[in-house]
Scaffold this motif. Structure first.
Motif, PDB file in Angstrom:
ATOM      1  N   GLN A 183      -6.057  -9.229   1.427  1.00 41.72           N
ATOM      2  CA  GLN A 183      -5.758  -8.732   2.554  1.00 41.72           C
ATOM      3  C   GLN A 183      -3.685  -8.508   2.116  1.00 41.72           C
ATOM      4  OE1 GLN A 183      -6.244 -11.685   2.949  1.00 41.72           O
ATOM      5  NE2 GLN A 183      -8.690 -10.933   3.138  1.00 41.72           N
ATOM      6  N   MET A 184      -3.525  -6.889   2.127  1.00 44.90           N
ATOM      7  CA  MET A 184      -2.612  -6.930   1.770  1.00 44.90           C
ATOM      8  C   MET A 184      -1.245  -6.079   2.662  1.00 44.90           C
ATOM      9  SD  MET A 184      -3.054  -5.036  -1.970  1.00 44.90           S
ATOM     10  CE  MET A 184      -4.453  -4.754  -1.520  1.00 44.90           C
ATOM     11  N   GLY A 185      -0.459  -6.407   2.575  1.00 46.43           N
ATOM     12  CA  GLY A 185       0.189  -5.471   3.832  1.00 46.43           C
ATOM     13  C   GLY A 185       1.260  -4.830   3.536  1.00 46.43           C
ATOM     14  N   VAL A 186       1.831  -3.201   3.108  1.00 46.02           N
ATOM     15  CA  VAL A 186       2.100  -2.313   3.208  1.00 46.02           C
ATOM     16  C   VAL A 186       3.050  -2.077   4.337  1.00 46.02           C
ATOM     17  CG1 VAL A 186       2.111  -0.170   2.238  1.00 46.02           C
ATOM     18  CG2 VAL A 186       0.498  -1.816   2.102  1.00 46.02           C
ATOM     19  N   SER A 187       4.547  -1.638   4.304  1.00 51.19           N
ATOM     20  CA  SER A 187       5.310  -0.709   5.100  1.00 51.19           C
ATOM     21  C   SER A 187       5.468   0.886   4.982  1.00 51.19           C
ATOM     22  CB  SER A 187       6.653  -1.012   4.104  1.00 51.19           C
ATOM     23  OG  SER A 187       7.139  -0.204   3.251  1.00 51.19           O
ATOM     24  N   ALA A 188       5.865   1.210   5.912  1.00 52.21           N
ATOM     25  CA  ALA A 188       5.329   2.320   6.175  1.00 52.21           C
ATOM     26  C   ALA A 188       6.235   3.567   5.713  1.00 52.21           C
ATOM     27  CB  ALA A 188       6.044   3.114   7.633  1.00 52.21           C
ATOM     28  N   SER A 189       7.559   2.826   4.454  1.00 53.64           N
ATOM     29  CA  SER A 189       8.022   3.645   3.428  1.00 53.64           C
ATOM     30  C   SER A 189       7.078   3.827   2.307  1.00 53.64           C
ATOM     31  CB  SER A 189       9.261   2.754   3.389  1.00 53.64           C
ATOM     32  OG  SER A 189       9.572   1.536   3.222  1.00 53.64           O
ATOM     33  N   GLY A 190       5.363   2.690   2.420  1.00 51.09           N
ATOM     34  CA  GLY A 190       5.100   2.686   0.575  1.00 51.09           C
ATOM     35  C   GLY A 190       5.515   1.676   0.391  1.00 51.09           C
ATOM     36  N   ASP A 191       5.697   0.383   0.575  1.00 51.15           N
ATOM     37  CA  ASP A 191       6.495  -0.644  -0.099  1.00 51.15           C
ATOM     38  C   ASP A 191       5.483  -1.803   0.771  1.00 51.15           C
ATOM     39  OD1 ASP A 191       8.308   0.132  -1.113  1.00 51.15           O
ATOM     40  OD2 ASP A 191       9.895  -0.284   0.859  1.00 51.15           O
TER      41      ASP A 191
END
Length: 606
Positions: free
Chosen positions: A381-389
């Motif tokens: 699983q991965m978490g990505v911010s609203a800015s794409g990081d």
């Protein structure tokens, strides 16, 4: 007597002609295009609820015994607005109350037909302007019925010459609009009606005859040619010059006149829900198009061509972005336009950002609190911010089973019965409980879990689970729903039964009932307006009814509030989703409907 003789002694070899497409007369009469707008005013006339007709099974098989008592179903939306053909100004044969099908009304259960409108036939080098209907085992002499109250505009036992009789009926709606129903290939002696005669919905008007092709009914809905039979086929799309898809027209009209329905439309391809942006805009995927539906009226506010079909798509928590992911792991973010912006269909949208997640397979998405997105694959699983990081990565084996946003956390169940329940945010993923998984419904400190073999209550502080109800091993995906202050509902599917279960907020069992009698292939549980709703779409060979029920938390009673359907059913495409002023219902193979469950219930006793 003559028809009965033919039906009895018709040589067996002639019956093989039933497999061929029907031939229709081809008199080329240019149509006059008339645009008709139909609305309905509701007047209550009681009518008994329809009794389901069982569909024959080709090979007899043992039927498992249900494990619970059947649920009680009440309500009859069809009864709302039914009335007799009362003469009024401008319609001396009465106004349309609802529309039925021309064979075995009202619903043509077990009847073949309703799927070949607009089909190109090489024999005529044109497109079919109607639908061919028939009875399994032989259609000759079978009765044909008027689909609604109306006046006969044309009737001739040899209106189509060797292709036999024709009757045309004009139907007038509450708003003064009209439509024509057309019945062709009728047995000449059975055509006894005369132009100007009144007919009522469900009236036996003629019998199926023996045209140059195999016996069948050619059935049309059109707005032109009230006094001539017409061609039966057309060089281009018949809809462009005044014909309508008959079965879709009937189902759509029925849906539009149901109390609580805001609008219907069947001109869109099968859609996948993404989510509601606000009370006016709902985002959906139509193939490779990202579409913004205008909820008050049902139109398209905007549409973007993404150029591909996403493996999954989800709306950000602040409803400003739509995240999509391709099957090989390319994650993209698309910024939604403001309410004042409109783009034409076919315009390609440039992504806000792209992130190539190497090695991701079978990806699924869920929104993270704070505006980002969580990406799930069977091994990580991965978490990505609203800015794409990319912010974090975790390794918990198992595919995503279910997710639910709850305040500042995202709850996710991965793996099967021995999987994990995770708590995720922009900082990372933590294990809430190990050793079990399933469908989730959370409220404060409580997390209800519908596993493959039971219902559980999970303690968030300790990770311990308490079994609330033991169930037979699941044979299909279940669903669970929590209505704050009311209770918890679960749908469990096993090899013997389909169970609908109600618990109180402490996990105590209120009732459990079988819903197997509803014969569903698609299901949906949804909370709206503080009440639980249950959707089921059934399917037979030529029909697929979608029913929406309101659930009673204290008694095992389902109140039927909406029925829609299709003669070309696809339950895999059926879904239900909350959408501003109501709920969106996608009838698999049929219309998209906005329904307001807060509409007044049917009159007492119906």
């Amino acid at each position: 007597m003559k028809v009965a003789f033919l039906k009895r002694w018709l040589p067996l070899a002639a019956l093989t002609l039933l497999a061929f497409a029907a031939a229709c007369s081809r008199t080329d009469v240019p149509p006059v295009v008339v645009q008709v707008f139909v609305t309905a005013t509701h007047t209550v006339t009681p009518e008994p609820s329809r009794t389901p007709v069982p569909t024959a099974t080709p090979t007899p098989t043992p039927t498992p015994t249900a494990t619970a008592l059947p649920v009680t179903v009440r309500g009859n939306p069809r009864a709302q607005g039914l009335q007799g053909p009362t003469p009024v100004a401008g319609a001396y044969c009465g106004l349309v109350d609802t529309l039925d099908f021309p064979l075995e009304p009202p619903d043509a259960v077990g009847i073949r037909g309703g799927q070949d409108y607009g089909v190109y036939r090489q024999r005529y080098e044109k497109n079919h302007a109607g639908e061919d209907w028939g009875i399994r085992g032989g259609s000759l002499g079978e009765p044909v019925y008027a689909i609604g109250h109306g006046v006969v505009t044309y009737a001739d036992g040899l209106g189509w010459g060797r292709d036999k009789g024709v009757i045309i009926v004009r139907h007038t709606f509450q708003d003064g609009g009209t439509i024509l129903s057309f019945y062709g290939h009728l047995d000449p002696p059975s055509v006894t009606l005369q132009p100007g005669a009144c007919v009522r919905r469900g009236q036996h008007i003629a019998d199926i005859g023996n045209p140059s092709s195999s016996p069948h009914l050619h059935f049309e809905i059109r707005s032109h040619m009230p006094h001539v039979p017409g061609p039966g086929y057309w060089p281009d799309d018949p809809t462009l010059v005044g014909w309508q898809p008959p079965s879709r027209y009937i189902w759509d009209y029925r849906a539009a006149r149901t109390p609580g329905v805001r609008w219907t439309r069947f001109d869109l391809d099968a859609m996948r829900p993404v989510g509601a942006v606000d009370a006016e805009t709902f985002v959906a995927l139509e193939g490779s198009r990202l579409a913004g539906l205008y909820l008050p009226g049902g139109g398209l506010r905007w549409a973007y061509d993404l150029g591909f079909r996403p493996a999954d798509a989800v709306l950000s928590t602040d409803a400003s972005l739509v995240f999509t992911i391709k099957g090989f792991g390319l994650l993209e973010a698309w910024r939604l336009p403001g309410p004042e912006k409109t783009l034409s269909p076919g315009v390609e949208l440039e992504p806000e950002w792209q992130l190539d997640l190497e090695g991701v397979r079978l990806p699924r998405l869920a929104p993270l609190p704070g505006g980002g997105v969580a990406v799930f694959s069977p091994d990580r699983q991965m978490g990505v911010s609203a800015s794409g990081d990319q912010r974090w990565e975790a390794a918990h084996p198992g595919s995503l089973e279910d997710w639910q946003l709850e305040g500042a956390t995202l709850l996710a169940a991965v793996g099967e019965e021995d999987g994990s329940i995770l708590s995720l945010d922009e900082a990372g993923a933590a294990v809430l409980a190990d050793g079990h998984s399933g469908q989730l419904a959370a409220d404060g400190e409580r997390v209800f879990v519908l596993g493959a073999s039971g219902l559980y209550l999970l303690e968030r502080d300790t990770g311990e689970r308490r079994e609330l109800l033991s169930l037979a091993e699941a044979s299909g995906a279940g669903q669970i729903l929590l209505i704050p202050g009311e209770g918890v509902y679960a749908l469990h599917r096993d090899s013997r039964d389909r169970l609908l279960i109600a618990l109180d907020m402490d996990g105590e069992l209120r009732w459990v009932r079988s819903v197997r009698q509803l014969s569903g292939e698609a299901y949906g549980l949804l909370g709206w307006g503080g009440r639980a709703h249950f959707m089921v779409q059934a399917r037979s060979t030529y029909a697929g009814d979608l029913s929406l029920f309101e659930l009673d938390p204290s008694t095992p009673v389902l109140r039927l509030v909406f029925v829609g359907g299709s003669r070309d059913p696809d339950p895999r495409a059926a879904w239900i989703a909350p959408a501003g002023p109501g709920v969106l219902l996608q009838i698999g193979g049929g219309s998209l409907v906005l329904f307001d469950p807060s509409a007044p219930p049917p009159a007492s006793g119906q």
